[in-house]
Design a protein around this motif. Sequence first.
Motif, mmCIF file in Angstrom:
data_model
loop_
_atom_site.group_PDB
_atom_site.id
_atom_site.type_symbol
_atom_site.label_atom_id
_atom_site.label_comp_id
_atom_site.label_asym_id
_atom_site.label_seq_id
_atom_site.Cartn_x
_atom_site.Cartn_y
_atom_site.Cartn_z
ATOM 1 N N MET C 65 -6.095 -24.661 -5.441
ATOM 2 C CA MET C 65 -6.185 -24.097 -6.788
ATOM 3 C C MET C 65 -6.887 -25.042 -7.766
ATOM 4 O O MET C 65 -7.154 -24.685 -8.912
ATOM 5 N N ALA C 66 -7.183 -26.275 -7.311
ATOM 6 C CA ALA C 66 -7.882 -27.224 -8.191
ATOM 7 C C ALA C 66 -9.370 -26.919 -8.253
ATOM 8 O O ALA C 66 -10.072 -27.456 -9.118
ATOM 9 N N GLU C 67 -9.835 -26.096 -7.359
ATOM 10 C CA GLU C 67 -11.265 -25.787 -7.305
ATOM 11 C C GLU C 67 -11.426 -24.371 -7.870
ATOM 12 O O GLU C 67 -10.945 -23.406 -7.252
ATOM 13 N N PRO C 68 -12.091 -24.230 -9.072
ATOM 14 C CA PRO C 68 -12.041 -22.943 -9.780
ATOM 15 C C PRO C 68 -12.506 -21.745 -8.961
ATOM 16 O O PRO C 68 -11.872 -20.688 -9.000
ATOM 17 N N GLU C 69 -13.571 -21.887 -8.191
ATOM 18 C CA GLU C 69 -14.079 -20.728 -7.460
ATOM 19 C C GLU C 69 -13.089 -20.279 -6.382
ATOM 20 O O GLU C 69 -12.803 -19.089 -6.231
ATOM 21 N N ARG C 70 -12.544 -21.272 -5.659
ATOM 22 C CA ARG C 70 -11.538 -20.939 -4.646
ATOM 23 C C ARG C 70 -10.276 -20.366 -5.280
ATOM 24 O O ARG C 70 -9.673 -19.442 -4.743
ATOM 25 N N ALA C 71 -9.880 -20.946 -6.414
ATOM 26 C CA ALA C 71 -8.679 -20.451 -7.096
ATOM 27 C C ALA C 71 -8.863 -18.979 -7.491
ATOM 28 O O ALA C 71 -7.949 -18.163 -7.348
ATOM 29 N N ARG C 73 -10.804 -16.815 -5.955
ATOM 30 C CA ARG C 73 -10.717 -16.017 -4.716
ATOM 31 C C ARG C 73 -9.262 -15.805 -4.305
ATOM 32 O O ARG C 73 -8.881 -14.724 -3.863
ATOM 33 N N VAL C 74 -8.461 -16.880 -4.409
ATOM 34 C CA VAL C 74 -7.051 -16.763 -4.025
ATOM 35 C C VAL C 74 -6.364 -15.701 -4.879
ATOM 36 O O VAL C 74 -5.693 -14.796 -4.366
ATOM 37 N N ARG C 75 -6.550 -15.778 -6.217
ATOM 38 C CA ARG C 75 -5.904 -14.796 -7.109
ATOM 39 C C ARG C 75 -6.396 -13.388 -6.798
ATOM 40 O O ARG C 75 -5.628 -12.434 -6.829
ATOM 41 N N ASP C 76 -7.683 -13.293 -6.506
ATOM 42 C CA ASP C 76 -8.281 -11.987 -6.216
ATOM 43 C C ASP C 76 -7.697 -11.380 -4.937
ATOM 44 O O ASP C 76 -7.377 -10.190 -4.895
ATOM 45 N N GLU C 77 -7.518 -12.188 -3.925
ATOM 46 C CA GLU C 77 -6.981 -11.669 -2.660
ATOM 47 C C GLU C 77 -5.483 -11.378 -2.789
ATOM 48 O O GLU C 77 -4.985 -10.412 -2.204
ATOM 49 N N VAL C 78 -4.756 -12.207 -3.526
ATOM 50 C CA VAL C 78 -3.344 -11.900 -3.801
ATOM 51 C C VAL C 78 -3.244 -10.521 -4.462
ATOM 52 O O VAL C 78 -2.407 -9.683 -4.093
ATOM 53 N N ALA C 79 -4.124 -10.284 -5.442
ATOM 54 C CA ALA C 79 -4.108 -8.998 -6.147
ATOM 55 C C ALA C 79 -4.421 -7.853 -5.187
ATOM 56 O O ALA C 79 -3.773 -6.788 -5.243
ATOM 57 N N ASP C 80 -5.382 -8.050 -4.309
ATOM 58 C CA ASP C 80 -5.742 -6.978 -3.363
ATOM 59 C C ASP C 80 -4.592 -6.675 -2.411
ATOM 60 O O ASP C 80 -4.304 -5.508 -2.121
ATOM 61 N N VAL C 81 -3.961 -7.722 -1.898
ATOM 62 C CA VAL C 81 -2.830 -7.510 -0.989
ATOM 63 C C VAL C 81 -1.722 -6.747 -1.725
ATOM 64 O O VAL C 81 -1.183 -5.753 -1.215
ATOM 65 N N LEU C 82 -1.393 -7.197 -2.924
ATOM 66 C CA LEU C 82 -0.323 -6.544 -3.673
ATOM 67 C C LEU C 82 -0.704 -5.101 -4.027
ATOM 68 O O LEU C 82 0.130 -4.194 -3.934
ATOM 69 N N ALA C 83 -1.957 -4.871 -4.381
ATOM 70 C CA ALA C 83 -2.404 -3.509 -4.722
ATOM 71 C C ALA C 83 -2.247 -2.569 -3.528
ATOM 72 O O ALA C 83 -1.690 -1.464 -3.662
ATOM 73 N N TYR C 84 -2.702 -2.995 -2.367
ATOM 74 C CA TYR C 84 -2.591 -2.105 -1.207
ATOM 75 C C TYR C 84 -1.139 -1.955 -0.773
ATOM 76 O O TYR C 84 -0.747 -0.900 -0.291
ATOM 77 N N LEU C 85 -0.342 -2.994 -0.936
ATOM 78 C CA LEU C 85 1.080 -2.864 -0.600
ATOM 79 C C LEU C 85 1.736 -1.819 -1.511
ATOM 80 O O LEU C 85 2.492 -0.960 -1.044
ATOM 81 N N LEU C 86 1.424 -1.871 -2.803
ATOM 82 C CA LEU C 86 2.012 -0.892 -3.739
ATOM 83 C C LEU C 86 1.498 0.518 -3.446
ATOM 84 O O LEU C 86 2.263 1.496 -3.493
ATOM 85 N N GLN C 87 0.231 0.636 -3.135
ATOM 86 C CA GLN C 87 -0.321 1.962 -2.830
ATOM 87 C C GLN C 87 0.262 2.501 -1.527
ATOM 88 O O GLN C 87 0.542 3.699 -1.412
ATOM 89 N N PHE C 88 0.457 1.608 -0.568
ATOM 90 C CA PHE C 88 1.140 2.022 0.664
ATOM 91 C C PHE C 88 2.548 2.522 0.343
ATOM 92 O O PHE C 88 2.981 3.571 0.847
ATOM 93 N N CYS C 89 3.269 1.777 -0.476
ATOM 94 C CA CYS C 89 4.643 2.169 -0.836
ATOM 95 C C CYS C 89 4.646 3.536 -1.522
ATOM 96 O O CYS C 89 5.531 4.368 -1.258
ATOM 97 N N THR C 90 3.672 3.775 -2.387
ATOM 98 C CA THR C 90 3.558 5.089 -3.016
ATOM 99 C C THR C 90 3.352 6.167 -1.956
ATOM 100 O O THR C 90 3.990 7.224 -1.989
ATOM 101 N N ALA C 91 2.478 5.889 -1.013
ATOM 102 C CA ALA C 91 2.122 6.909 -0.011
ATOM 103 C C ALA C 91 3.300 7.274 0.888
ATOM 104 O O ALA C 91 3.399 8.419 1.338
ATOM 105 N N VAL C 92 4.180 6.311 1.162
ATOM 106 C CA VAL C 92 5.303 6.603 2.063
ATOM 107 C C VAL C 92 6.627 6.756 1.314
ATOM 108 O O VAL C 92 7.653 7.074 1.932
#
Lengths: 124, 124, 124, 124
Positions: C65-71, C73-92
């Motif tokens: 997280m000390a490297e801005p570009e990587r940080a 990417r990390v936040r972006d992928e966390v958001a994507d995982v959480l978004a699809y998890l929530l959408q999956f939960c909605t679907a089922v």
Amino acid sequence: MSERVTGPGEPTLEDLRQRLVDFAAARRWQPFHTPKNLAAALSVEAGELLEIFQWLTPEQAAAVMAEPERAHRVRDEVADVLAYLLQFCTAVGVEPLEALAAKIERNELRFPVPDGPADVDGSD
Amino acid sequence: MSERVTGPGEPTLEDLRQRLVDFAAARRWQPFHTPKNLAAALSVEAGELLEIFQWLTPEQAAAVMAEPERAHRVRDEVADVLAYLLQFCTAVGVEPLEALAAKIERNELRFPVPDGPADVDGSD
Amino acid sequence: MSERVTGPGEPTLEDLRQRLVDFAAARRWQPFHTPKNLAAALSVEAGELLEIFQWLTPEQAAAVMAEPERAHRVRDEVADVLAYLLQFCTAVGVEPLEALAAKIERNELRFPVPDGPADVDGSD
Amino acid sequence: MSERVTGPGEPTLEDLRQRLVDFAAARRWQPFHTPKNLAAALSVEAGELLEIFQWLTPEQAAAVMAEPERAHRVRDEVADVLAYLLQFCTAVGVEPLEALAAKIERNELRFPVPDGPADVDGSD
């Protein structure tokens, strides 16, 4: 390695496994090629292959190779998965063809062919 | 399929790919073996291989094959990954060894061997 | 668990789940949001998060997280995982916080806290 | 976003994140909870969720929660994915709800709502 006759331009799995060993050695990448890192990389690449298909309908998925750009991506990801699988096998000393042959034999016992017309109508 | 001389008990990748085709046909599993399902299954199995390593230290990971039960799991997951990769290739009509050979050639251009003592001290 | 008053600008998980429902509806993406597709997309995004770490040493990973570009990417992928998890939960129709609370309770029984100095030296 | 008073028995995401921190600390599991290990574990669990669906037809997948044993597995894997995502966020210091809110805002710009009757007829 074995008494195998293969023509030029027809590399075997073992040929390619060895080329990958040489490729990594020439670039001094071996310290990164731990079993754990390679298992992670294999999983990441398998995800990239799945990504191509994730929103496709069955019809679109069946026609994936008719679209040149997608077909290239598919071949590229297949290559990446196979490359990391072979590098993983090198790192842990597993012979992949032996492992698969043994697994098929176990599965033949575990999932017997059902009786009935399946054999008759030519499904094998 | 090709004029390849292999001894008994030394199946080629193509031999095993064909055995998997026959195995699925005999059990009438082909309807499930769509490209999308097989890409998903490949990803799932790659995850199962990674699972073996997820909490291991580098030292434990390096010694994974010294423990018979873990070694068996590793071989088993390698076989599953390779099986689904071959079945996927069958479903989309990709030749895995060709795809990998082409990728290695692209990577040799993309990642040139660095100059310097790498060649000298035997790293290839 | 605690009485908590959330102010404006502090969306809850349920707020974001609902925003994702509206987002997909406005773009008519619901036909693609089947449980199977969303489970595949979730797995793909988890792979993209892992990709950031696959070749990093423990030290590099700890400093990601000390490297801005990587940080980013990390936040972006966390958001994507959480978004699809929530959408999956909605679907089922699964309530994710309830599912997690129930799992933690099962795990507290399954993995009892070991006796001894663990409590004393402050590890909880 | 809304003024919400949560009562007892309705844990927030942050409550559960904290419970997971305490759970790991009491069992002295923190040394294993590196960002890289947790990203791997998250990916493995996402694969286990996908595994439930890999051979299902769309109809079977849509009815997955009607079968109690499968419904339990789904809830269990949702919990595992969310648990590792929260533990990963703890390890790298990312606030998951903020990351998701920011991502939704970026996506609203990236994927504008198409013109036409979508809004009018209820975004079906």
